[in-house]
Design a protein around this motif. Structure first.
Motif, PDB file in Angstrom:
ATOM      1  N   ALA A  83       0.851  -1.183   0.000  1.00 22.68           N
ATOM      2  CA  ALA A  83       0.000   0.000   0.000  1.00 22.68           C
ATOM      3  C   ALA A  83       0.890   1.238   0.000  1.00 22.68           C
ATOM      4  CB  ALA A  83      -0.921  -0.022   1.219  1.00 22.68           C
ATOM      5  N   SER A  84       0.284   2.395  -0.050  1.00 25.65           N
ATOM      6  CA  SER A  84       1.076   3.603  -0.186  1.00 25.65           C
ATOM      7  C   SER A  84       0.988   4.543   1.007  1.00 25.65           C
ATOM      8  CB  SER A  84       0.647   4.362  -1.445  1.00 25.65           C
ATOM      9  OG  SER A  84      -0.738   4.633  -1.402  1.00 25.65           O
ATOM     10  N   PRO A  85       1.024   4.005   2.242  1.00 24.23           N
ATOM     11  CA  PRO A  85       1.147   4.915   3.377  1.00 24.23           C
ATOM     12  C   PRO A  85       2.587   5.410   3.483  1.00 24.23           C
ATOM     13  CG  PRO A  85       1.241   2.671   4.139  1.00 24.23           C
ATOM     14  CD  PRO A  85       0.981   2.604   2.661  1.00 24.23           C
ATOM     15  N   VAL A  86       2.772   6.476   4.200  1.00 21.62           N
ATOM     16  CA  VAL A  86       4.127   6.961   4.432  1.00 21.62           C
ATOM     17  C   VAL A  86       4.897   5.974   5.289  1.00 21.62           C
ATOM     18  CG1 VAL A  86       5.479   8.779   5.531  1.00 21.62           C
ATOM     19  CG2 VAL A  86       3.497   9.357   4.119  1.00 21.62           C
ATOM     20  N   GLY A  87       4.230   5.333   6.250  1.00 22.37           N
ATOM     21  CA  GLY A  87       4.952   4.440   7.138  1.00 22.37           C
ATOM     22  C   GLY A  87       4.092   3.325   7.690  1.00 22.37           C
ATOM     23  N   LYS A 135       0.878   1.674  20.450  1.00 23.48           N
ATOM     24  CA  LYS A 135       1.584   2.947  20.585  1.00 23.48           C
ATOM     25  C   LYS A 135       3.005   2.841  20.038  1.00 23.48           C
ATOM     26  CE  LYS A 135      -1.173   4.422  24.561  1.00 23.48           C
ATOM     27  NZ  LYS A 135      -1.639   5.779  24.214  1.00 23.48           N
ATOM     28  N   GLU A 136       3.668   1.730  20.320  1.00 24.35           N
ATOM     29  CA  GLU A 136       5.000   1.506  19.754  1.00 24.35           C
ATOM     30  C   GLU A 136       4.922   1.459  18.229  1.00 24.35           C
ATOM     31  OE1 GLU A 136       8.016   1.302  20.922  1.00 24.35           O
ATOM     32  OE2 GLU A 136       8.017   0.570  22.993  1.00 24.35           O
ATOM     33  N   SER A 137       3.917   0.776  17.704  1.00 26.66           N
ATOM     34  CA  SER A 137       3.763   0.649  16.256  1.00 26.66           C
ATOM     35  C   SER A 137       3.476   2.001  15.609  1.00 26.66           C
ATOM     36  CB  SER A 137       2.641  -0.337  15.928  1.00 26.66           C
ATOM     37  OG  SER A 137       2.935  -1.617  16.441  1.00 26.66           O
ATOM     38  N   VAL A 138       2.622   2.792  16.248  1.00 29.94           N
ATOM     39  CA  VAL A 138       2.333   4.128  15.732  1.00 29.94           C
ATOM     40  C   VAL A 138       3.603   4.964  15.694  1.00 29.94           C
ATOM     41  CG1 VAL A 138       1.138   6.291  16.240  1.00 29.94           C
ATOM     42  CG2 VAL A 138      -0.096   4.121  16.393  1.00 29.94           C
ATOM     43  N   GLY A 139       4.397   4.895  16.761  1.00 30.41           N
ATOM     44  CA  GLY A 139       5.653   5.639  16.785  1.00 30.41           C
ATOM     45  C   GLY A 139       6.580   5.242  15.651  1.00 30.41           C
ATOM     46  N   LYS A 140       6.625   3.948  15.348  1.00 29.74           N
ATOM     47  CA  LYS A 140       7.451   3.489  14.229  1.00 29.74           C
ATOM     48  C   LYS A 140       6.899   3.968  12.901  1.00 29.74           C
ATOM     49  CE  LYS A 140       9.153  -0.720  16.478  1.00 29.74           C
ATOM     50  NZ  LYS A 140       9.235  -2.207  16.401  1.00 29.74           N
ATOM     51  N   ALA A 141       5.595   3.892  12.732  1.00 28.36           N
ATOM     52  CA  ALA A 141       4.985   4.332  11.479  1.00 28.36           C
ATOM     53  C   ALA A 141       5.218   5.818  11.234  1.00 28.36           C
ATOM     54  CB  ALA A 141       3.485   4.028  11.482  1.00 28.36           C
ATOM     55  N   LEU A 142       5.235   6.600  12.313  1.00 28.11           N
ATOM     56  CA  LEU A 142       5.478   8.037  12.204  1.00 28.11           C
ATOM     57  C   LEU A 142       6.959   8.373  12.105  1.00 28.11           C
ATOM     58  CD1 LEU A 142       2.974   9.312  14.927  1.00 28.11           C
ATOM     59  CD2 LEU A 142       2.680   9.458  12.449  1.00 28.11           C
ATOM     60  N   VAL A 194       0.608  -8.664  19.333  1.00 27.42           N
ATOM     61  CA  VAL A 194       1.240  -8.027  18.176  1.00 27.42           C
ATOM     62  C   VAL A 194       0.429  -6.787  17.820  1.00 27.42           C
ATOM     63  CG1 VAL A 194       1.895  -8.266  15.749  1.00 27.42           C
ATOM     64  CG2 VAL A 194       2.104 -10.222  17.298  1.00 27.42           C
ATOM     65  N   GLY A 195       1.099  -5.640  17.757  1.00 23.22           N
ATOM     66  CA  GLY A 195       0.458  -4.398  17.347  1.00 23.22           C
ATOM     67  C   GLY A 195       0.973  -3.962  15.997  1.00 23.22           C
ATOM     68  N   VAL A 196       0.144  -3.269  15.225  1.00 22.04           N
ATOM     69  CA  VAL A 196       0.545  -2.781  13.903  1.00 22.04           C
ATOM     70  C   VAL A 196      -0.128  -1.441  13.664  1.00 22.04           C
ATOM     71  CG1 VAL A 196      -1.329  -4.011  12.726  1.00 22.04           C
ATOM     72  CG2 VAL A 196       0.722  -3.375  11.445  1.00 22.04           C
ATOM     73  N   ALA A 197       0.542  -0.574  12.887  1.00 22.75           N
ATOM     74  CA  ALA A 197      -0.007   0.744  12.592  1.00 22.75           C
ATOM     75  C   ALA A 197       0.403   1.179  11.197  1.00 22.75           C
ATOM     76  CB  ALA A 197       0.477   1.773  13.616  1.00 22.75           C
ATOM     77  N   LEU A 198      -0.430   2.017  10.597  1.00 27.58           N
ATOM     78  CA  LEU A 198      -0.155   2.656   9.318  1.00 27.58           C
ATOM     79  C   LEU A 198      -0.328   4.154   9.465  1.00 27.58           C
ATOM     80  CD1 LEU A 198      -2.086   0.522   6.657  1.00 27.58           C
ATOM     81  CD2 LEU A 198       0.383   0.586   7.028  1.00 27.58           C
ATOM     82  N   HIS A 199       0.556   4.904   8.817  1.00 23.41           N
ATOM     83  CA  HIS A 199       0.409   6.353   8.749  1.00 23.41           C
ATOM     84  C   HIS A 199       0.415   6.751   7.288  1.00 23.41           C
ATOM     85  CE1 HIS A 199       0.710  10.583   9.540  1.00 23.41           C
ATOM     86  NE2 HIS A 199       1.834  10.665   8.849  1.00 23.41           N
ATOM     87  N   GLY A 200      -0.644   7.471   6.874  1.00 28.51           N
ATOM     88  CA  GLY A 200      -0.807   7.748   5.456  1.00 28.51           C
ATOM     89  C   GLY A 200      -0.342   9.091   4.993  1.00 28.51           C
ATOM     90  N   THR A 202      -0.594  13.449   5.013  1.00 26.98           N
ATOM     91  CA  THR A 202      -1.682  14.408   4.848  1.00 26.98           C
ATOM     92  C   THR A 202      -2.599  14.028   3.695  1.00 26.98           C
ATOM     93  OG1 THR A 202      -0.264  16.159   5.692  1.00 26.98           O
ATOM     94  CG2 THR A 202      -2.240  16.832   4.494  1.00 26.98           C
ATOM     95  N   GLY A 203      -3.871  13.861   4.030  1.00 28.51           N
ATOM     96  CA  GLY A 203      -4.882  13.606   3.005  1.00 28.51           C
ATOM     97  C   GLY A 203      -4.932  12.197   2.488  1.00 28.51           C
ATOM     98  N   SER A 204      -4.064  11.301   2.968  1.00 23.26           N
ATOM     99  CA  SER A 204      -4.049   9.942   2.419  1.00 23.26           C
ATOM    100  C   SER A 204      -4.086   8.886   3.507  1.00 23.26           C
ATOM    101  CB  SER A 204      -2.797   9.739   1.555  1.00 23.26           C
ATOM    102  OG  SER A 204      -1.619   9.956   2.316  1.00 23.26           O
ATOM    103  N   GLY A 205      -4.684   9.216   4.636  1.00 29.54           N
ATOM    104  CA  GLY A 205      -4.729   8.276   5.739  1.00 29.54           C
ATOM    105  C   GLY A 205      -5.518   7.031   5.398  1.00 29.54           C
ATOM    106  N   PRO A 206      -5.229   5.920   6.091  1.00 32.32           N
ATOM    107  CA  PRO A 206      -5.933   4.662   5.831  1.00 32.32           C
ATOM    108  C   PRO A 206      -7.415   4.787   6.163  1.00 32.32           C
ATOM    109  CG  PRO A 206      -3.962   4.342   7.192  1.00 32.32           C
ATOM    110  CD  PRO A 206      -4.233   5.798   7.155  1.00 32.32           C
ATOM    111  N   ARG A 207      -8.274   4.541   5.220  1.00 28.33           N
ATOM    112  CA  ARG A 207      -9.709   4.581   5.469  1.00 28.33           C
ATOM    113  C   ARG A 207     -10.144   3.277   6.130  1.00 28.33           C
ATOM    114  NH1 ARG A 207      -8.937   5.741   0.364  1.00 28.33           N
ATOM    115  NH2 ARG A 207      -9.954   3.834  -0.344  1.00 28.33           N
ATOM    116  N   PRO A 208     -11.047   3.338   7.100  1.00 32.41           N
ATOM    117  CA  PRO A 208     -11.512   2.116   7.772  1.00 32.41           C
ATOM    118  C   PRO A 208     -11.992   1.094   6.752  1.00 32.41           C
ATOM    119  CG  PRO A 208     -12.343   4.075   8.883  1.00 32.41           C
ATOM    120  CD  PRO A 208     -11.705   4.559   7.612  1.00 32.41           C
TER     121      PRO A 208
END
Length: 224
Positions: A83-87, A135-142, A194-200, A202-208
């Motif tokens: 996919a094309s998230p930033v992280g 929270k750890e996963s979000v930090g990595k994605a960001l 196991v936690g996982v996160a995506l950061h998309g 500006t304007g391209s965040g993951p839609r539910p």
């Protein structure tokens, strides 16, 4: 580069396993071998390196994939997506007895701490880790880790608790941050979270529901 048909552009693949040591090397091996399999290319055509902020990246044929790696004592996990998230970020923790209520009060947002405290005592350690790994996963994605208020970034609370093992986890936007989504899964018979996160961006965040999350256990043969 063109994306190989075997890499679904709307899917995040998370692979995890237990191990008896050397977790970092084995996690890196699993990541590179999985990427080569997904892209249907020889191992020699891709390699693992790191950005200045520490995030892992694949070079060569793997440069279009977004990846993340994590390891704890006796466990490891990797995440890959076309996919094309930033992280993308992944984290794994071994479930063990914690002073979960006190730790939640000290580290988590008040609504999260209240949720942990409201659970039966036997569930609190896994519940705390369910939030912590996200929270750890979000930090990595960001690309920030837990800096800049990482523990205060709220993540979605589960519905219901305890989660049903084997049920596919669903990425949900963070409260107040629609550009970032996270999820967690209790696996291994309740032994790991196991936690996982995506950061998309500006304007391209993951839609539910727009990005599917696949979490699977793999054999030690995958990294040997």
């Amino acid at each position: 580069m063109d994306m190989h048909p075997g890499v679904a552009p709307d899917t995040v693949t998370v692979l995890w396993c237990t191990t008896d040591g050397d977790e970092r090397r084995k996690a890196h091996t699993l990541l590179v071998r999985t990427a080569a399999d997904m892209l249907d290319v020889p191992l020699s055509e891709l390699w693992l390196t790191h950005r200045e902020d520490g995030r892992p990246v694949l070079g060569g044929a793997g440069e279009a994939l977004r990846v993340s790696v994590t390891h704890a004592r006796g466990a490891l996990a990797v995440a890959l997506t076309g996919a094309s998230p930033v992280g993308v970020g992944v984290d794994v923790e071994v479930v063990r007895r914690l002073r979960a209520e006190a730790m939640a009060r000290a580290w988590l947002a008040p609504v999260e701490a209240a949720w942990v405290a409201g659970l039966p005592e036997k569930d609190r350690s896994a519940a705390f880790l369910w939030l912590w790994t996200q929270k750890e996963s979000v930090g990595k994605a960001l690309g920030l880790g837990l800096r800049r208020g990482g523990m205060s970034r709220r993540v979605p609370l589960p519905e219901p608790w305890p989660p049903v093992e084997g049920a596919p986890p669903v990425l949900r936007p963070l409260p107040g941050d629609p550009e970032t989504a996270s999820a967690a899964a209790v696996v291994g018979g309740g032994r790991l979270v196991v936690g996982v996160a995506l950061h998309g961006g500006t304007g391209s965040g993951p839609r539910p529901g727009a990005v599917h999350l696949r979490v699977h256990q793999v054999s030690p043969v995958a990294y040997s």
